[in-house]
Design an enzyme around this catalytic site. Structure first.
Site, PDB file in Angstrom:
ATOM      1  N   ASN A 136       0.977  -1.139   0.303  1.00 43.95           N
ATOM      2  CA  ASN A 136      -0.194   0.213  -0.010  1.00 43.95           C
ATOM      3  C   ASN A 136       1.051   1.663   0.421  1.00 43.95           C
ATOM      4  O   ASN A 136       1.947   1.172  -0.460  1.00 43.95           O
ATOM      5  CB  ASN A 136      -1.047   0.220   1.115  1.00 43.95           C
ATOM      6  CG  ASN A 136      -0.617  -0.144   2.998  1.00 43.95           C
ATOM      7  OD1 ASN A 136       0.949   0.453   2.803  1.00 43.95           O
ATOM      8  ND2 ASN A 136      -0.856  -0.525   3.283  1.00 43.95           N
TER       9      ASN A 136
ATOM     10  N   ASN B 179      -4.520  -8.633   9.743  1.00 43.72           N
ATOM     11  CA  ASN B 179      -3.437  -7.786   8.708  1.00 43.72           C
ATOM     12  C   ASN B 179      -2.352  -6.916   9.140  1.00 43.72           C
ATOM     13  O   ASN B 179      -3.591  -5.882   9.248  1.00 43.72           O
ATOM     14  CB  ASN B 179      -3.164  -8.466   7.614  1.00 43.72           C
ATOM     15  CG  ASN B 179      -4.104  -7.174   6.788  1.00 43.72           C
ATOM     16  OD1 ASN B 179      -3.969  -6.046   6.837  1.00 43.72           O
ATOM     17  ND2 ASN B 179      -5.470  -8.140   6.520  1.00 43.72           N
TER      18      ASN B 179
ATOM     19  N   LYS C 176      -0.130  -0.582  32.667  1.00 42.05           N
ATOM     20  CA  LYS C 176       0.331   0.887  32.725  1.00 42.05           C
ATOM     21  C   LYS C 176      -1.493   1.234  32.426  1.00 42.05           C
ATOM     22  O   LYS C 176      -1.364   0.161  30.885  1.00 42.05           O
ATOM     23  CB  LYS C 176       1.279   1.870  32.422  1.00 42.05           C
ATOM     24  CG  LYS C 176       2.320   1.276  34.275  1.00 42.05           C
ATOM     25  CD  LYS C 176       3.156   1.949  33.658  1.00 42.05           C
ATOM     26  CE  LYS C 176       3.125   3.234  34.714  1.00 42.05           C
ATOM     27  NZ  LYS C 176       4.656   4.271  34.399  1.00 42.05           N
TER      28      LYS C 176
ATOM     29  N   LYS D 257     -12.863  -1.489  -3.082  1.00 42.19           N
ATOM     30  CA  LYS D 257     -12.397  -0.802  -2.614  1.00 42.19           C
ATOM     31  C   LYS D 257     -11.076  -0.342  -3.425  1.00 42.19           C
ATOM     32  O   LYS D 257     -10.158  -1.415  -3.800  1.00 42.19           O
ATOM     33  CB  LYS D 257     -11.492  -0.457  -1.032  1.00 42.19           C
ATOM     34  CG  LYS D 257     -10.946   0.779  -0.122  1.00 42.19           C
ATOM     35  CD  LYS D 257     -10.661   0.841   0.740  1.00 42.19           C
ATOM     36  CE  LYS D 257     -10.129  -0.793   2.193  1.00 42.19           C
ATOM     37  NZ  LYS D 257     -10.337  -0.391   3.273  1.00 42.19           N
TER      38      LYS D 257
ATOM     39  N   LYS E 298      -5.943   0.721  -3.038  1.00 42.89           N
ATOM     40  CA  LYS E 298      -5.394   2.250  -2.250  1.00 42.89           C
ATOM     41  C   LYS E 298      -4.781   3.389  -3.714  1.00 42.89           C
ATOM     42  O   LYS E 298      -4.514   3.404  -4.506  1.00 42.89           O
ATOM     43  CB  LYS E 298      -4.225   1.228  -2.109  1.00 42.89           C
ATOM     44  CG  LYS E 298      -4.144   0.023  -1.426  1.00 42.89           C
ATOM     45  CD  LYS E 298      -4.657   0.447  -0.166  1.00 42.89           C
ATOM     46  CE  LYS E 298      -4.958  -0.785   0.795  1.00 42.89           C
ATOM     47  NZ  LYS E 298      -6.021  -0.491   1.852  1.00 42.89           N
TER      48      LYS E 298
ATOM     49  N   ASP F  82      -8.206   4.594   0.163  1.00 43.99           N
ATOM     50  CA  ASP F  82      -7.466   4.806   1.285  1.00 43.99           C
ATOM     51  C   ASP F  82      -6.256   4.828   0.599  1.00 43.99           C
ATOM     52  O   ASP F  82      -4.901   4.385   0.114  1.00 43.99           O
ATOM     53  CB  ASP F  82      -7.818   2.925   1.464  1.00 43.99           C
ATOM     54  CG  ASP F  82      -6.822   2.764   2.986  1.00 43.99           C
ATOM     55  OD1 ASP F  82      -6.277   3.658   3.618  1.00 43.99           O
ATOM     56  OD2 ASP F  82      -7.186   1.383   3.179  1.00 43.99           O
ATOM     57  N   ALA F  83      -5.686   5.843   1.860  1.00 44.59           N
ATOM     58  CA  ALA F  83      -4.466   6.356   1.856  1.00 44.59           C
ATOM     59  C   ALA F  83      -3.922   5.744   2.322  1.00 44.59           C
ATOM     60  O   ALA F  83      -1.661   6.080   3.034  1.00 44.59           O
ATOM     61  CB  ALA F  83      -4.444   7.649   1.779  1.00 44.59           C
TER      62      ALA F  83
ATOM     63  N   GLU G 261     -10.335   7.319   2.822  1.00 44.78           N
ATOM     64  CA  GLU G 261     -10.135   6.955   4.119  1.00 44.78           C
ATOM     65  C   GLU G 261      -8.237   7.180   4.258  1.00 44.78           C
ATOM     66  O   GLU G 261      -7.488   7.444   3.634  1.00 44.78           O
ATOM     67  CB  GLU G 261     -10.190   5.142   3.467  1.00 44.78           C
ATOM     68  CG  GLU G 261      -9.372   4.678   4.852  1.00 44.78           C
ATOM     69  CD  GLU G 261      -9.585   3.156   5.113  1.00 44.78           C
ATOM     70  OE1 GLU G 261      -8.928   2.044   5.151  1.00 44.78           O
ATOM     71  OE2 GLU G 261     -10.512   2.583   4.199  1.00 44.78           O
TER      72      GLU G 261
ATOM     73  N   GLU H 108      -8.612   2.365  11.755  1.00 43.08           N
ATOM     74  CA  GLU H 108      -7.983   1.153  11.675  1.00 43.08           C
ATOM     75  C   GLU H 108      -6.731   1.352  12.329  1.00 43.08           C
ATOM     76  O   GLU H 108      -6.528   0.118  13.022  1.00 43.08           O
ATOM     77  CB  GLU H 108      -8.069   0.836  10.620  1.00 43.08           C
ATOM     78  CG  GLU H 108      -7.027   1.076   9.529  1.00 43.08           C
ATOM     79  CD  GLU H 108      -6.852   0.315   8.034  1.00 43.08           C
ATOM     80  OE1 GLU H 108      -5.620  -0.120   8.713  1.00 43.08           O
ATOM     81  OE2 GLU H 108      -7.869   0.481   7.634  1.00 43.08           O
TER      82      GLU H 108
ATOM     83  N   ASP I 274     -11.358  -2.211  14.990  1.00 45.20           N
ATOM     84  CA  ASP I 274     -10.830  -3.065  14.670  1.00 45.20           C
ATOM     85  C   ASP I 274     -10.872  -4.371  15.964  1.00 45.20           C
ATOM     86  O   ASP I 274      -9.365  -3.990  16.531  1.00 45.20           O
ATOM     87  CB  ASP I 274      -9.735  -3.664  13.631  1.00 45.20           C
ATOM     88  CG  ASP I 274      -9.250  -5.251  13.209  1.00 45.20           C
ATOM     89  OD1 ASP I 274     -10.275  -6.521  13.881  1.00 45.20           O
ATOM     90  OD2 ASP I 274      -8.542  -5.170  12.645  1.00 45.20           O
TER      91      ASP I 274
ATOM     92  N   HIS J  19     -11.965  -2.434  10.382  1.00 43.50           N
ATOM     93  CA  HIS J  19     -10.949  -2.928   9.049  1.00 43.50           C
ATOM     94  C   HIS J  19     -10.553  -4.789   8.822  1.00 43.50           C
ATOM     95  O   HIS J  19     -11.321  -4.741  10.851  1.00 43.50           O
ATOM     96  CB  HIS J  19      -9.681  -2.424  10.037  1.00 43.50           C
ATOM     97  CG  HIS J  19      -8.972  -2.830   9.127  1.00 43.50           C
ATOM     98  ND1 HIS J  19      -7.816  -3.440  10.231  1.00 43.50           N
ATOM     99  CD2 HIS J  19      -8.134  -2.977   7.851  1.00 43.50           C
ATOM    100  CE1 HIS J  19      -6.836  -3.996   9.590  1.00 43.50           C
ATOM    101  NE2 HIS J  19      -6.651  -3.706   8.839  1.00 43.50           N
TER     102      HIS J  19
ATOM    103  N   GLU K  42     -15.250  -5.168   6.939  1.00 46.65           N
ATOM    104  CA  GLU K  42     -14.637  -4.772   5.171  1.00 46.65           C
ATOM    105  C   GLU K  42     -14.315  -7.064   5.102  1.00 46.65           C
ATOM    106  O   GLU K  42     -14.599  -7.798   5.945  1.00 46.65           O
ATOM    107  CB  GLU K  42     -13.190  -4.664   5.895  1.00 46.65           C
ATOM    108  CG  GLU K  42     -12.299  -4.587   4.280  1.00 46.65           C
ATOM    109  CD  GLU K  42     -10.842  -3.828   4.928  1.00 46.65           C
ATOM    110  OE1 GLU K  42     -10.090  -3.406   4.301  1.00 46.65           O
ATOM    111  OE2 GLU K  42     -10.286  -4.379   5.946  1.00 46.65           O
ATOM    112  N   SER K  43     -13.629  -6.977   3.572  1.00 42.46           N
ATOM    113  CA  SER K  43     -13.285  -7.955   3.100  1.00 42.46           C
ATOM    114  C   SER K  43     -12.924  -8.426   2.090  1.00 42.46           C
ATOM    115  O   SER K  43     -11.869  -7.075   1.339  1.00 42.46           O
ATOM    116  CB  SER K  43     -15.082  -8.591   2.421  1.00 42.46           C
ATOM    117  OG  SER K  43     -15.010 -10.455   1.268  1.00 42.46           O
TER     118      SER K  43
END
Length: 388
Positions: A19, A53, A100, A181, A183, A212-213, A238, A264, A291, A321, A340-341
């Site tokens: 990506n 992932n 913590k 979608k 990239k 999606d960037a 995105e 995500e 996610d 995600h 998402e898929s």
């Protein structure tokens, strides 16, 4: 009852793709089995989990911190009021003892992986699909088995070209997806626009493209892309900038009136709350992609949903995600907007139980106990090998 063992193995999910930020040539995940002493159909009930992932396997954290805490705990301290099942909230609290506040990075992934396996075991012991158990315990009592899904792909890969991208996206549309979608940010703006327009030529009525960037842009570039993207009817724009740069996200909202998506890479309720407070996200059009497998699991996701409700957000604006069945179960049980898929990537961990087909952008979940991993033969083979 008690947990007998927790087993973890690091598994490869490598792909020759990239990506705007990373490539996946050495990507891994952790596969976990939570073995209980409860017997069903002559076999011990085993819950399974894995992380999404993008964050690699978490074996060291699981083996050195979180597994020992659970196995060393008094068994009764992990049980619900009936004494006959695990209480995911008590299990979560035990895992997080002596931790913590803050530091929501890799440990949130390790905890989320075990949490997934715990919920799988709990639903199996109850003899119910997880989505129904969630609906009864934390929803309105009635699960909606029909869930919206979109096809994530459109990565950059060697020799792809516009024709390769076109073939990939057409294959998703042919399989019943209504939203696909791809990239952006891994090439020049000019090249990305050409790629976008290539995909748009494939879309018919009721079909849309999301972009999606992967957090690549500074504010100047994010706005430059926003202006170029505004001419298209995109499903969303995105993660333009760094996930923790809430000021960038808020500024971007002043330049892009159409739907945006992010979240995500936020791994706690507190980070999600900061996005809602300071990120300029708009509950009437924008999408949230938290996610559970990366953010401390379903126990923390429930806290996040409570926070969203307090701030005027509907769970229907959440489309997680990760492309895994755990989020599908949460979507069906708690009324999320979808999931998402990954139709072809990161197998066998993505996708649906065997026989489940996408119909006009939706899948209908089968009535399988737990998360339903046993209904996906290639995935369950990996899980059975781990469980021994």
């Amino acid at each position: 009852m008690k947990i007998i063992d927790i087993r973890e193995e690091t598994k490869p999910i490598k792909s020759n793709i990239r990506n705007a930020y990373i490539d996946f040539s050495k990507m891994t995940l952790s596969l976990v089995a939570v073995v209980t002493d409860v017997i069903r159909d002559g076999k011990p009930v085993i819950g399974y989990g894995f992380n999404s992932n993008g964050r690699y396997g978490q074996g060291a954290l699981i083996r050195e911190r979180f597994r020992p805490r659970l196995l060393e705990a008094e068994p009764a301290s992990l049980l619900d009021v009936t004494g006959e099942n695990l209480d995911p909230h008590k299990v979560w609290a035990t895992m997080m003892s002596n931790e913590k506040p803050g530091g929501h990075g890799e440990r949130s992934v390790a905890v989320g992986t075990i949490d997934m396996a715990v919920w799988d075991a709990v639903a199996k012991i109850e003899g119910k699909p997880l989505y129904q158990l969630l609906a009864e315990r934390h929803g309105n009592g009635q699960a909606n088995r029909k869930v919206f899904v979109y096809a994530a792909g459109g990565y950059y890969w060697p020799g792809q070209g516009l024709e390769g991208l076109k073939r990939e996206m057409q294959s998703y549309l042919d399989r019943g997806y209504s939203v696909v979608k791809k990239k952006i940010g891994g090439a020049s703006l000019k090249e990305d626009m050409a790629r976008i327009e290539t995909v748009l030529t494939l879309l018919g009525p009721g079909q849309q493209l999301a972009v999606d960037a992967n957090g690549r842009f500074d504010i100047k570039t994010a706005v430059e892309y926003a202006k170029a993207l505004s001419q298209y009817d995109l499903f969303w724009y995105e993660e333009a900038g760094d996930p923790l740069d809430y000021a960038l996200q808020a500024e971007l909202a002043q330049h892009y009136a159409k739907p945006m998506a992010t979240g995500e890479n936020l791994f706690s309720m507190q980070d999600a709350r900061n996005l809602i407070r300071y990120g300029g996200m708009r509950p009437d059009r924008d999408w949230l992609q938290f996610d559970c497998a990366l953010s401390y699991g379903c126990v923390e996701y429930l806290r996040t949903l409570d926070m969203l409700k307090e701030n005027g957000w509907s769970p229907a604006r959440c489309v997680p995600h990760g492309g895994h069945q755990m989020s599908l179960a949460i979507a069906a049980g708690l009324g999320l907007g979808g999931n998402e898929s990954y139709p072809d990537l990161f197998q066998p961990y993505g996708g649906f139980p065997d026989g489940v087909k996408v119909d006009n952008g939706y899948v209908t979940l089968p009535e399988l106990p737990g998360i339903g991993f046993e209904g996906k033969a290639d995935l369950y083979a990996e899980m059975k090998a781990l469980a021994g």
